[in-house]
Design a protein around this motif. Structure first.
Motif, PDB file in Angstrom:
ATOM      1  N   HIS A 146       0.797  -1.223   0.000  1.00 10.43           N
ATOM      2  CA  HIS A 146       0.000   0.000   0.000  1.00 10.43           C
ATOM      3  C   HIS A 146       0.836   1.283   0.000  1.00 10.43           C
ATOM      4  N   GLY A 147       2.163   1.164   0.023  1.00  9.91           N
ATOM      5  CA  GLY A 147       3.011   2.339  -0.082  1.00  9.91           C
ATOM      6  C   GLY A 147       3.462   2.902   1.249  1.00  9.91           C
ATOM      7  N   PHE A 148       4.287   3.956   1.174  1.00  5.41           N
ATOM      8  CA  PHE A 148       4.912   4.529   2.362  1.00  5.41           C
ATOM      9  C   PHE A 148       3.904   5.118   3.340  1.00  5.41           C
ATOM     10  N   GLY A 149       2.715   5.438   2.887  1.00 12.17           N
ATOM     11  CA  GLY A 149       1.690   5.930   3.799  1.00 12.17           C
ATOM     12  C   GLY A 149       1.267   4.897   4.815  1.00 12.17           C
ATOM     13  N   ASP A 150       1.686   3.642   4.611  1.00 15.88           N
ATOM     14  CA  ASP A 150       1.371   2.567   5.541  1.00 15.88           C
ATOM     15  C   ASP A 150       2.597   2.178   6.360  1.00 15.88           C
ATOM     16  N   ALA A 151       3.573   3.073   6.429  1.00 14.64           N
ATOM     17  CA  ALA A 151       4.864   2.733   7.026  1.00 14.64           C
ATOM     18  C   ALA A 151       4.986   3.143   8.480  1.00 14.64           C
ATOM     19  N   GLY A 152       3.909   3.102   9.228  1.00 16.14           N
ATOM     20  CA  GLY A 152       3.985   3.388  10.653  1.00 16.14           C
ATOM     21  C   GLY A 152       3.811   4.850  10.999  1.00 16.14           C
ATOM     22  N   SER A 153       3.567   5.710  10.014  1.00 10.49           N
ATOM     23  CA  SER A 153       3.362   7.130  10.292  1.00 10.49           C
ATOM     24  C   SER A 153       1.866   7.415  10.436  1.00 10.49           C
ATOM     25  N   PHE A 154       1.558   8.657  10.805  1.00  9.77           N
ATOM     26  CA  PHE A 154       0.165   9.084  10.932  1.00  9.77           C
ATOM     27  C   PHE A 154      -0.406   9.558   9.595  1.00  9.77           C
ATOM     28  N   SER A 155       0.371   9.563   8.543  1.00 10.42           N
ATOM     29  CA  SER A 155      -0.009  10.230   7.305  1.00 10.42           C
ATOM     30  C   SER A 155      -1.410   9.877   6.821  1.00 10.42           C
ATOM     31  N   LEU A 156      -1.707   8.595   6.724  1.00  7.84           N
ATOM     32  CA  LEU A 156      -3.001   8.147   6.203  1.00  7.84           C
ATOM     33  C   LEU A 156      -3.757   7.296   7.217  1.00  7.84           C
ATOM     34  N   LEU A 157      -3.390   7.455   8.484  1.00  4.26           N
ATOM     35  CA  LEU A 157      -3.939   6.613   9.542  1.00  4.26           C
ATOM     36  C   LEU A 157      -5.460   6.667   9.603  1.00  4.26           C
ATOM     37  N   SER A 158      -6.013   7.863   9.580  1.00  2.00           N
ATOM     38  CA  SER A 158      -7.465   8.011   9.749  1.00  2.00           C
ATOM     39  C   SER A 158      -8.227   7.374   8.594  1.00  2.00           C
ATOM     40  N   LEU A 159      -7.709   7.512   7.382  1.00  2.00           N
ATOM     41  CA  LEU A 159      -8.391   6.947   6.212  1.00  2.00           C
ATOM     42  C   LEU A 159      -8.260   5.432   6.177  1.00  2.00           C
TER      43      LEU A 159
END
Length: 437
Positions: free
Chosen positions: A398-411
């Motif tokens: 799913h890409g770097f947005g799934d790499a443990g950051s908050f970036s796409l957490l809510s979605l």
């Protein structure tokens, strides 16, 4: 905690599953839910709550704002409730302090205390049947058994321990997740000892600077495989990798295309650091020359090829990237700022977390042996098993947005919650008297 069956059970209650709890509340879920968390309470990166360190994450990329700016669970609401809103605005920070965001995480988590069981380390996952339908049976180290009609797996990623360091005794080695506790203990028992920090990430620089600032009698050796510290790629164009539409594009791409994108975008998330901490470290090294005192030493272009524990600490053997010679250093404590494992069969990867070993044979696999996961984060190929969602571990698909950051957490949490509820309703497994309001 008595034996009971729940519609949704979450393993882990870090940010990934806290976001799920928020999404369940906001969607109006009335089914039975339980989260099992090994820690004694809600904590976020307690080992790295270093003075002055920031999150490298915009504060509005929190548990909920990207999908519901009016939510009561947002970071701005947290600031307002704690009467720090105007103080925070006056800071002029691009990213919030890590300590501030950790308190925000706790503030949100505490609003779900009634559906979280802390100090419950899940040690086993098997399957059984209940009312004619398959369910997961979870066993905890405390001796409790929990049944789940669906499972959301989010225990966090496994720390990466490079092979040469696996032979070291525990007293000589720690990962950055335990940094604060271990450095305090080491400095107390070895006030003039030597610490080796391995890695070239943002966390590595922060650890080196923190030791130098707080423990002036300790010496620090920072071991970097590359030529030196690299600036994080903060181009607004690269940041599009953390947009929701990029997840769709990345998920649908070929493995070759995914690999090319990972290489191109690598320094937007890994093996790099922000300019402010790099400049602070360079200034520290320059000041040492002025003071004729070397507390911090940076060794670049060297790879640790072997490590062994001795009576006075860890002895590390280094190989220079450009020369044939090898050198050795000795450190009383080795701190690994070497990141975490992702799904796959390569270096710094694992095919799946060990806790899922008992059901791994029933799940579809990708070519590299890792779990096949749908766009909705559900493990595929397990029609005979209850729904299983992998939350926060799917960077390779799913890409770097799934790499443990908050970036796409809510979605991501919203996707998982919708899919989990739909799966329960489709199978008729959901508690009948507990439907959506």
């Amino acid at each position: 905690m008595k034996l009971e069956i729940y519609d949704i059970v979450g393993i882990g209650f870090g940010p990934a599953n806290i976001a799920v709890a928020v999404a369940l509340d906001e969607i109006g879920w009335r089914g039975s839910t339980l989260f099992l968390e090994r820690a004694a309470g809600p904590h976020w990166q307690p080992g790295m709550l270093i003075d002055g360190a920031d999150t490298q994450n915009h504060p509005l990329r929190d548990f909920v704002t990207p999908r519901n700016p009016r939510s009561k669970y947002g970071f701005l609401t947290y600031l307002h409730e704690h009467q720090r809103f105007f103080d925070y605005l006056n800071l002029g920070l691009h990213y919030p302090l890590r300590k501030d965001f950790a308190q925000y995480v706790q503030w949100v988590a505490r609003q779900f205390d009634d559906i979280v069981a802390y100090s419950q380390d899940v040690t086993g996952i098997t399957t059984t049947r209940h009312a004619g339908l398959p369910v997961y049976q979870l066993q905890t180290a405390a001796g409790h058994t929990v049944l789940a009609r669906s499972l959301i797996f989010a225990p966090g990623r496994t720390p990466h321990i490079p092979t040469p360091f696996k032979t070291l005794q525990a007293e000589h080695l720690t990962h950055l997740v335990n940094y604060r506790e271990r450095i305090q203990s080491f400095a107390r028992n070895h006030p003039e000892g030597c610490v080796a920090v391995v890695g070239s990430s943002q966390s590595a620089v922060e650890i080196v600077l923190d030791i130098a600032d707080r423990f002036d009698r300790l010496s620090v050796v920072n071991l970097v495989r590359g030529f030196g510290y690299q600036l994080k790629d903060t181009s607004p164009f690269s940041e599009h990798a953390y947009f929701p539409e990029f997840v769709d594009a990345f998920y649908g791409a070929s493995e070759a295309a995914k690999g090319k994108l990972r290489t191109e975008l690598w320094r937007s998330n890994y093996s790099s650091a922000d300019a402010d901490v790099i400049n602070r470290l360079y200034l520290k090294l320059y000041e040492q020359k002025l003071d004729r005192r070397e507390q911090v030493r940076l060794i670049t272009q060297n790879e640790v090829v072997s490590a062994r524990s001795e009576s006075d600490g860890a002895r590390l053997r280094l190989r220079h990237a450009l020369a044939d010679g090898r050198t050795e250093i000795c450190a009383g404590l080795v701190i690994l700022a070497t990141g975490f494992l992702n799904f796959g069969d390569g270096v710094q990867q694992e095919r799946y977390p060990a806790l899922l070993d008992s059901i791994s044979g029933m799940v579809d696999r990708r070519d590299d042996g890792s779990f096949a996961v749908g766009r909705d984060y559900r493990a595929t190929g397990i029609d005979a098993l209850p729904p299983l969602f992998i939350n926060g571990l799917n960077e390779s698909t799913h890409g770097f947005g799934d790499a443990g950051s908050f970036s796409l957490l809510s979605l991501r949490a919203w996707h998982i919650v919708q899919a989990a509820i739909a799966a329960l309703q489709a199978t008729g497994a959901q508690t009948p008297e507990r439907a959506l309001s």
